[in-house]
Design a protein around this motif. Sequence first.
Motif, mmCIF file in Angstrom:
data_model
loop_
_atom_site.group_PDB
_atom_site.id
_atom_site.type_symbol
_atom_site.label_atom_id
_atom_site.label_comp_id
_atom_site.label_asym_id
_atom_site.label_seq_id
_atom_site.Cartn_x
_atom_site.Cartn_y
_atom_site.Cartn_z
ATOM 1 N N TRP A 43 0.858 -1.314 0.093
ATOM 2 C CA TRP A 43 -0.049 -0.019 -0.019
ATOM 3 C C TRP A 43 0.772 1.103 -0.056
ATOM 4 N N MET A 46 1.671 3.519 -3.189
ATOM 5 C CA MET A 46 0.908 4.482 -4.032
ATOM 6 C C MET A 46 1.334 5.708 -4.547
ATOM 7 N N ARG A 51 -0.974 -2.739 -4.044
ATOM 8 C CA ARG A 51 -2.292 -2.396 -3.009
ATOM 9 C C ARG A 51 -3.059 -3.670 -2.905
ATOM 10 N N ASP A 53 -2.356 -6.581 -1.346
ATOM 11 C CA ASP A 53 -2.424 -7.324 0.087
ATOM 12 C C ASP A 53 -1.977 -8.745 -0.286
#
Length: 310
Positions: A43, A46, A51, A53
Amino acid sequence: MAFTPRGALALSLLAASLGGQANAQASSSYELLGITQIFDNDWFGMPIGDRFDRWRTGSYQSSAFIGRGWDGELPSDPFALLELRFRAEIIAPDNLAAPAAGDRLYAPSLTFGASTHFEFRGLEVGAGADLVLVGDQTGLMDIHNSIHQTFGGSEVNLSGFMVEDGTYLNATIEGARTIEWGASQVRPFIEAQAGVETLARVGVDARFGDYDEAAFLIRDPITGQRVQGIPGDGGGWSFSAGADLAFVGDSVLLPSEGPDAESLRFRLRGGVNYDFGVAHLLYGVTYLSEEFEGQDQGQLVGSIALTLPF
């Protein structure tokens, strides 16, 4: 403890790299020189990060540095500068609710270790060992699940899709040389690791801008980002970049009941650094190539590191 041939090789590598000088250092006084914390997560990459996981989804490391003072130069004696560290990492399949049969197994790990950093015949040497716990015994899946539930995510329950519990010894040694190149630094390095993952790595790092020349840096084991451990004289805005290639033997994190490990891995990284007062902040993004057969793409992982002096 799963003391396999990997563990024996790790112990031999550690003994060869550290030597027998610990007794000569025992009478010297040590002080706390700095503490750094490193957060890696997909994450943090960005707006271009994964993003999702998945895979090398997240880790946290805290390292404390003790020694007989710091003057901006590595000591010539092993054990004169020591790093004590703790790391927690979660490696996950692509889908946490219904993982595909060919995906990598869920692999949480807790690491407790130490390294010595010193100069030897012009080489910057870092050598150390870690005790690594993997599997459900770490309790990290419960934490992962709690975070998901808090933020409205799916339940994380991968007890039947997880690496087996085990305790391993892992050893790492790195040798490097810093080359001044105008207002920049270039640092080629080689690394060998044995234990949890057995591999050999070669690469290069660079930094430029208003960087702190007298600071001491360590390598984040997940991304390869160079992170400040002990501040020097201070600096301002600076930038870093690096790349490396690893030749992989085997990996406890990719056991035989799952997909095979890729024999080659590479990492490409860049970072922005800022010294504010006596503290230091790093934000970096790293591309990690595929680590197992059947992984259809690499991933982008972000890093945030904060260093405080003492």
